[in-house]
Design a protein around this motif. Structure first.
Motif, PDB file in Angstrom:
ATOM      1  N   ASP A 222       0.862  -1.179   0.000  1.00  0.00           N
ATOM      2  CA  ASP A 222       0.000   0.000   0.000  1.00  0.00           C
ATOM      3  C   ASP A 222       0.901   1.232   0.000  1.00  0.00           C
ATOM      4  OD1 ASP A 222      -1.878   1.949   0.224  1.00  0.00           O
ATOM      5  OD2 ASP A 222      -2.621   1.353   2.206  1.00  0.00           O
ATOM      6  N   LEU A 223       1.013   1.874  -1.156  1.00  0.00           N
ATOM      7  CA  LEU A 223       1.942   2.980  -1.308  1.00  0.00           C
ATOM      8  C   LEU A 223       1.365   4.331  -0.903  1.00  0.00           C
ATOM      9  CD1 LEU A 223       3.507   2.025  -4.771  1.00  0.00           C
ATOM     10  CD2 LEU A 223       4.350   1.478  -2.485  1.00  0.00           C
ATOM     11  N   ILE A 224       0.044   4.396  -0.678  1.00  0.00           N
ATOM     12  CA  ILE A 224      -0.587   5.686  -0.397  1.00  0.00           C
ATOM     13  C   ILE A 224      -0.332   6.096   1.048  1.00  0.00           C
ATOM     14  CG2 ILE A 224      -2.751   6.975  -0.313  1.00  0.00           C
ATOM     15  CD1 ILE A 224      -3.838   5.186  -2.483  1.00  0.00           C
ATOM     16  N   GLN A 225       0.373   7.184   1.232  1.00  0.00           N
ATOM     17  CA  GLN A 225       0.635   7.769   2.546  1.00  0.00           C
ATOM     18  C   GLN A 225       0.332   9.261   2.464  1.00  0.00           C
ATOM     19  OE1 GLN A 225       1.492   5.952   5.241  1.00  0.00           O
ATOM     20  NE2 GLN A 225       1.527   4.060   4.020  1.00  0.00           N
ATOM     21  N   ASP A 233      -0.312  16.623  -2.711  1.00  0.00           N
ATOM     22  CA  ASP A 233       0.576  17.789  -2.718  1.00  0.00           C
ATOM     23  C   ASP A 233       1.711  17.625  -3.729  1.00  0.00           C
ATOM     24  OD1 ASP A 233       1.324  20.301  -1.944  1.00  0.00           O
ATOM     25  OD2 ASP A 233       2.501  19.634  -0.215  1.00  0.00           O
ATOM     26  N   PHE A 234       1.715  16.493  -4.437  1.00  0.00           N
ATOM     27  CA  PHE A 234       2.682  16.212  -5.513  1.00  0.00           C
ATOM     28  C   PHE A 234       4.128  16.140  -5.021  1.00  0.00           C
ATOM     29  CE2 PHE A 234      -0.954  18.556  -7.331  1.00  0.00           C
ATOM     30  CZ  PHE A 234      -1.473  17.545  -8.129  1.00  0.00           C
ATOM     31  N   GLU A 235       4.314  15.900  -3.732  1.00  0.00           N
ATOM     32  CA  GLU A 235       5.665  15.779  -3.188  1.00  0.00           C
ATOM     33  C   GLU A 235       6.122  14.321  -3.078  1.00  0.00           C
ATOM     34  OE1 GLU A 235       7.560  18.459  -2.520  1.00  0.00           O
ATOM     35  OE2 GLU A 235       5.923  19.828  -3.071  1.00  0.00           O
ATOM     36  N   LYS A 236       5.189  13.381  -3.136  1.00  0.00           N
ATOM     37  CA  LYS A 236       5.512  11.969  -2.929  1.00  0.00           C
ATOM     38  C   LYS A 236       5.569  11.237  -4.273  1.00  0.00           C
ATOM     39  CE  LYS A 236       3.180  12.037   1.571  1.00  0.00           C
ATOM     40  NZ  LYS A 236       2.680  13.426   1.511  1.00  0.00           N
ATOM     41  N   LEU A 237       6.499  10.318  -4.382  1.00  0.00           N
ATOM     42  CA  LEU A 237       6.752   9.651  -5.659  1.00  0.00           C
ATOM     43  C   LEU A 237       5.531   8.907  -6.182  1.00  0.00           C
ATOM     44  CD1 LEU A 237       8.704   8.856  -7.914  1.00  0.00           C
ATOM     45  CD2 LEU A 237       9.453   6.933  -6.480  1.00  0.00           C
ATOM     46  N   ASP A 257       3.555  16.056 -15.912  1.00  0.00           N
ATOM     47  CA  ASP A 257       4.761  15.744 -15.152  1.00  0.00           C
ATOM     48  C   ASP A 257       4.710  16.429 -13.795  1.00  0.00           C
ATOM     49  OD1 ASP A 257       6.578  14.368 -17.243  1.00  0.00           O
ATOM     50  OD2 ASP A 257       5.937  16.187 -18.256  1.00  0.00           O
ATOM     51  N   ILE A 258       5.244  15.776 -12.779  1.00  0.00           N
ATOM     52  CA  ILE A 258       5.475  16.434 -11.492  1.00  0.00           C
ATOM     53  C   ILE A 258       6.892  16.985 -11.536  1.00  0.00           C
ATOM     54  CG2 ILE A 258       5.697  16.094  -9.011  1.00  0.00           C
ATOM     55  CD1 ILE A 258       3.503  14.007  -9.183  1.00  0.00           C
ATOM     56  N   VAL A 259       7.003  18.296 -11.376  1.00  0.00           N
ATOM     57  CA  VAL A 259       8.282  18.977 -11.583  1.00  0.00           C
ATOM     58  C   VAL A 259       8.623  19.838 -10.370  1.00  0.00           C
ATOM     59  CG1 VAL A 259       7.898  19.043 -14.091  1.00  0.00           C
ATOM     60  CG2 VAL A 259       7.196  20.995 -12.681  1.00  0.00           C
ATOM     61  N   THR A 260       9.884  20.278 -10.317  1.00  0.00           N
ATOM     62  CA  THR A 260      10.312  21.249  -9.311  1.00  0.00           C
ATOM     63  C   THR A 260       9.936  22.642  -9.790  1.00  0.00           C
ATOM     64  OG1 THR A 260      12.146  19.823  -8.635  1.00  0.00           O
ATOM     65  CG2 THR A 260      12.278  22.160  -8.038  1.00  0.00           C
ATOM     66  N   SER A 270       3.117  25.208  -1.850  1.00  0.00           N
ATOM     67  CA  SER A 270       3.441  24.273  -0.774  1.00  0.00           C
ATOM     68  C   SER A 270       4.569  23.359  -1.247  1.00  0.00           C
ATOM     69  CB  SER A 270       2.205  23.427  -0.425  1.00  0.00           C
ATOM     70  OG  SER A 270       2.518  22.415   0.492  1.00  0.00           O
ATOM     71  N   GLY A 271       5.583  23.182  -0.419  1.00  0.00           N
ATOM     72  CA  GLY A 271       6.690  22.318  -0.796  1.00  0.00           C
ATOM     73  C   GLY A 271       7.452  22.866  -1.991  1.00  0.00           C
ATOM     74  N   SER A 272       8.014  21.949  -2.772  1.00  0.00           N
ATOM     75  CA  SER A 272       8.809  22.375  -3.932  1.00  0.00           C
ATOM     76  C   SER A 272       8.297  21.817  -5.250  1.00  0.00           C
ATOM     77  CB  SER A 272      10.271  21.946  -3.750  1.00  0.00           C
ATOM     78  OG  SER A 272      10.373  20.532  -3.666  1.00  0.00           O
ATOM     79  N   LYS A 273       7.433  20.797  -5.192  1.00  0.00           N
ATOM     80  CA  LYS A 273       6.956  20.131  -6.402  1.00  0.00           C
ATOM     81  C   LYS A 273       5.562  20.622  -6.783  1.00  0.00           C
ATOM     82  CE  LYS A 273      10.460  17.156  -6.490  1.00  0.00           C
ATOM     83  NZ  LYS A 273      11.465  17.087  -7.554  1.00  0.00           N
ATOM     84  N   VAL A 274       5.295  20.627  -8.087  1.00  0.00           N
ATOM     85  CA  VAL A 274       3.973  20.975  -8.606  1.00  0.00           C
ATOM     86  C   VAL A 274       3.667  20.057  -9.791  1.00  0.00           C
ATOM     87  CG1 VAL A 274       4.035  23.401  -7.893  1.00  0.00           C
ATOM     88  CG2 VAL A 274       4.938  22.742 -10.141  1.00  0.00           C
ATOM     89  N   LEU A 275       2.407  19.988 -10.141  1.00  0.00           N
ATOM     90  CA  LEU A 275       1.994  19.260 -11.332  1.00  0.00           C
ATOM     91  C   LEU A 275       2.004  20.214 -12.521  1.00  0.00           C
ATOM     92  CD1 LEU A 275       0.772  16.649 -12.634  1.00  0.00           C
ATOM     93  CD2 LEU A 275      -1.480  17.684 -12.187  1.00  0.00           C
TER      94      LEU A 275
END
Length: 405
Positions: A222-225, A233-237, A257-260, A270-275
């Motif tokens: 179960d990879l969903i955390q 939030d697009f921060e998790k792989l 793509d999920i990018v920096t 929020s964080g550093s990653k966005v879609l």
């Protein structure tokens, strides 16, 4: 964006390996593995009558020309046209199936059942491209009997001549969105032709569909955390695999793509990653079609919307990287009713972030009654856009879907 691991080997000559047994790849055979020739296209009833042509796919016929047969005396001739090929709006039937050749993994009459994808390791076959140019083939697994639920399509490039295609299953990724025990078949689809005439369709020949099975089902993780209040939030792989797109023309799929954020000169809320979503222009439009990018039902369900407080809202951010204002409908799906609701029109001004907030109570009120409420039956969260023409793509960034109490 590929959701499955896949390998395509273009067979340029008879010296290249065919199938698995002829390949000396240095891999040891895992105990309990079995390779099954599922479709050889020799017997019409056993092969062709089991397959289903879905949503204006095109035509499938039996071929007995020896140069287009990999083994035996027959193969399948495919002439794909594709859904919405003429850009004329078709009558809505209530079922939007993938435009595909539906290849079942079970048959009561012929006594086989390989619908438990947790026991499938690989699907392989040979395909002859009779055209002079490369063609794209897209494969996915069907998780609903009418092909309305198809896993993300993996693209293979078919060279002219024979190609050996190996489609490997990534069970952990599939389990993020689907019940692996109920995989109805393989979906095979192609780019739309832009014509309803079979004479305009490319000619491809399919032979020897094999599956490699496992003795025991794969135990998936179960990879969903999720963090407190988080939807995505697009921060998790793993979230890479829970963002999908839906459009009529696969050749013009948006780049997702999920990018920096800082790599593109913007600051993430929020964080550093966005879609990042790069929408593609069309050659022509009919004014009624909306393409979309969405968060999958299983991810939204994991957020626990039914425990949200009274007055809670779904909140997220959209950055419009275009020079014009964009109208982007935000729609939500209800998993119980299979319907959807336009929860808000996002009027995103150029070169800035727009905060979007929608009360859960407003969404629930649309369906009425607690039993049918969205919070108890959450489905996909979708950002849509109307088709557009021009020479340049339109880019938006999305970030931080969450629940504000």
């Amino acid at each position: 964006m590929k959701k499955l691991l896949a390998v395509l080997l273009a067979a340029a000559s008879a010296a290249l390996c065919v199938g698995l047994s002829a390949c000396d790849n240095g891999e040891e055979t895992v105990q309990g593995q079995e390779e099954v020739l599922l479709y050889d296209f020799e017997d019409y009833d056993r092969n062709f009558q089991l397959m289903r042509v879905m949503s204006y796919f095109g035509a499938v016929d039996k071929n007995e020309q020896a140069q287009y047969v990999k083994s035996g005396t027959a193969s399948a001739l495919l002439r794909p046209l594709g859904w919405h090929s003429t850009m004329i709006n078709n009558t809505y039937t209530g079922i939007k199936a993938e435009s595909c050749l539906y290849i079942p993994l079970s048959s009561v009459r012929y006594d086989f059942d390989y619908t438990d994808a947790s026991k499938l390791e690989q699907i392989s076959f040979s395909m002859y491209n009779a055209e002079e140019e490369d063609l794209s083939l897209y494969l996915g697994l069907i998780f609903e009997k009418n092909a309305t639920e198809v896993s993300d399509l993996t693209e293979f490039v078919l060279k002219p001549g024979w190609n050996d295609v190996f489609y490997l299953l990534d069970h952990d990724v599939l389990a993020l969105n689907y019940d692996l025990s109920s995989c109805f078949g393989l979906a095979m689809t192609f780019d739309r032709v832009g014509s309803r005439e079979l004479a305009d369709a490319p000619m491809l020949y399919l032979d020897d569909i094999r599956i490699r099975t496992l003795a025991e089902p794969v135990q998936t993780q179960d990879l969903i955390q999720l963090d407190d209040g988080e939807i995505c939030d697009f921060e998790k792989l793993y979230q890479t695999y829970m963002v999908k797109s839906d459009m009529y023309d696969k050749a013009l799929r948006p780049d997702i793509d999920i990018v920096t954020a800082s790599d593109y000169g913007i600051t993430a809320p929020s964080g550093s990653k966005v879609l990042r979503v790069a929408m593609k222009p069309k050659n022509m439009i009919d004014g009624t079609i909306y393409d979309k990018v969405y968060l999958t039902e299983s991810l939204v369900a994991a957020a626990g919307l039914d425990t949200a407080s009274e007055g809670a809202c779904i909140v997220f951010w959209v950055y419009n990287d275009c020079d014009i204002m964009l109208d982007l409908p935000f729609t939500v799906e209800n998993s119980r009713t299979s319907g959807y609701y336009v929860a808000k029109h996002i009027y995103a001004n150029p070169k800035q972030w727009t905060r979007v907030s929608v009360p859960l109570a407003d969404i629930d009120a649309y369906w009425g009654g607690e039993e049918d409420s969205f919070t108890l039956n959450p489905g996909a969260l979708r950002i849509e856009w109307g088709e557009f023409t021009g020479e340049t793509e339109r880019v938006i960034y999305v970030d931080n879907f969450h629940i504000e109490q």
